[in-house]
Design a protein around this motif. Structure first.
Motif, PDB file in Angstrom:
ATOM      1  N   HIS A 157      11.326  50.537  40.127  1.00  0.00           N
ATOM      2  CA  HIS A 157      11.732  49.133  39.975  1.00  0.00           C
ATOM      3  C   HIS A 157      12.404  48.635  41.264  1.00  0.00           C
ATOM      4  CE1 HIS A 157      13.058  45.497  37.987  1.00  0.00           C
ATOM      5  NE2 HIS A 157      14.320  45.759  38.235  1.00  0.00           N
TER       6      HIS A 157
ATOM      7  N   HIS B 298      14.788  37.753  37.937  1.00  0.00           N
ATOM      8  CA  HIS B 298      14.154  38.378  39.109  1.00  0.00           C
ATOM      9  C   HIS B 298      13.428  37.331  39.961  1.00  0.00           C
ATOM     10  CE1 HIS B 298      14.760  42.124  36.817  1.00  0.00           C
ATOM     11  NE2 HIS B 298      14.735  42.717  37.980  1.00  0.00           N
TER      12      HIS B 298
ATOM     13  N   HIS C 163      21.669  43.550  42.887  1.00  0.00           N
ATOM     14  CA  HIS C 163      21.290  44.868  42.362  1.00  0.00           C
ATOM     15  C   HIS C 163      20.050  45.432  43.083  1.00  0.00           C
ATOM     16  CE1 HIS C 163      21.111  48.002  39.312  1.00  0.00           C
ATOM     17  NE2 HIS C 163      19.839  47.734  39.128  1.00  0.00           N
ATOM     18  N   HIS C 164      19.284  44.571  43.751  1.00  0.00           N
ATOM     19  CA  HIS C 164      18.076  45.030  44.459  1.00  0.00           C
ATOM     20  C   HIS C 164      18.310  45.202  45.959  1.00  0.00           C
ATOM     21  CE1 HIS C 164      14.857  45.059  41.355  1.00  0.00           C
ATOM     22  NE2 HIS C 164      15.811  44.432  40.696  1.00  0.00           N
TER      23      HIS C 164
ATOM     24  N   HIS D  75      21.438  39.051  39.952  1.00  0.00           N
ATOM     25  CA  HIS D  75      20.642  40.290  39.847  1.00  0.00           C
ATOM     26  C   HIS D  75      20.069  40.716  41.200  1.00  0.00           C
ATOM     27  CE1 HIS D  75      18.740  43.528  37.719  1.00  0.00           C
ATOM     28  NE2 HIS D  75      17.605  43.254  38.338  1.00  0.00           N
TER      29      HIS D  75
HETATM   30 ZN   LIG Z   1      15.892  44.403  38.584  1.00  0.00          ZN
END
Ligand SMILES: [Zn+2]
Ligand SMILES: [Zn+2]
Length: 284
Positions: free
Chosen positions: A123, A178, A204-205, A201
């Motif tokens: 992911h 996303h 988080h990436h 989010h």
């Molecule tokens: Zn994600």
């Protein structure tokens, strides 16, 4: 309510998926947050190929799905809400909130346990962050997640409607948070008081381990604040931050479907698992 949702389940799921996907994809074209680093068609081929594979696999391996387990739990009188008398609306709302907390904790676990991180890094190895990243999970992670959800359902005994609503919401929210969409900053800060926004989010990436190991929530933003994993913004800013993980940067591994499928089985697990604490923390 349960019968109504059960009889229209496929239509509700497909309609929501296609509707939200189309909306987010259109907004990404009209108001992108970042310039993409990879050709969109190549990434979408791999990511959407994975969605088709995962959906087919789930239908074969778990034909009854989560809603079938909830129905079985109801018939067998298993789980909290099949044992105690509460108002149906309370059971519905509490079930959705508990399922969301379970997904948060599961996500933390997939980062913390090295073997599970091998699966979950699929992911994170997406080289860009857009609506298709939201559904990019290795098939083995998808199957394990489903088993964990079955366990939660058996313990909780949620109404069937709660399971369907939760899954539809999770799917829609994953595509929303996303998406490579530039939301007005004021709107972002209001929304993220309750739900996980794309800017929240995206942190988080980040390729930075301390940023990757923050903002684990998928729906409600409260879990990260409550459990101390909230991080407001990426250190490099949203347009300059690097998306992905340092150990996998080659598009052959990160973009193609066969590369994605084999990724858990190659290389070593580095310090991305939560096996250390970080020093800095930038709360807003
Ligand atoms: Zn994600
Ligand atoms: Zn993650």
């Amino acid at each position: 309510m349960d019968e109504l949702i059960a009889s229209h389940e496929t239509g509700i799921r497909l309609g929501s998926f296609l509707g939200v996907f189309a909306c987010m994809a259109l907004l990404e074209l009209l108001a992108p947050r970042r310039a993409l680093t990879q050709p969109r068609a190549n990434r979408w081929l791999g990511n959407i190929g994975l969605v088709v594979l995962n959906t087919s696999l789930l239908r074969v391996v778990f034909p009854a799905a989560a809603v079938g387990v909830a129905e079985y739990a109801q018939l067998s009188q298993w789980g909290w809400f099949n044992q105690v008398e509460v108002h149906p609306v309370v059971a519905l709302v509490v079930s959705i909130i508990v399922l969301d907390m379970a997904i948060y904790l599961q996500h933390v676990m997939f980062h913390a346990v090295p073997l599970l991180w091998r699966l979950h890094r699929v992911h994170h190895a997406d080289l860009d962050f857009d609506v298709t990243t939201g559904a990019r999970f290795h098939p083995v992670e998808i199957l394990l997640s489903m088993l964990i959800k079955f366990g939660v359902i058996v313990l909780l005994g949620p109404p069937l409607a709660a399971v369907v609503i939760f899954e539809v919401l999770l799917n829609a929210m994953a595509m929303f948070n996303h998406s490579n969409v530039r939301l007005p900053l004021g709107l972002d800060s209001v929304l993220r008081r309750i739900v996980v926004t794309p800017d929240m989010h995206r942190v988080h990436h980040s390729h930075l381990a301390d940023e990757t190991n923050s903002n684990f929530g998928f729906n409600l933003s409260v879990w990260d604040r409550l459990f101390g994993t909230y991080r407001a913004q990426p250190a490099a800013g949203h347009t300059d931050m690097v998306i992905g993980i340092d150990t996998f940067r080659d598009p052959v591994h990160c973009v193609t479907l066969h590369g994605i499928l084999f990724m858990p089985f190659i290389g070593k697990v580095t310090d991305y698992a939560i096996n250390r604490r970080w020093d800095t923390h930038n709360d807003d």
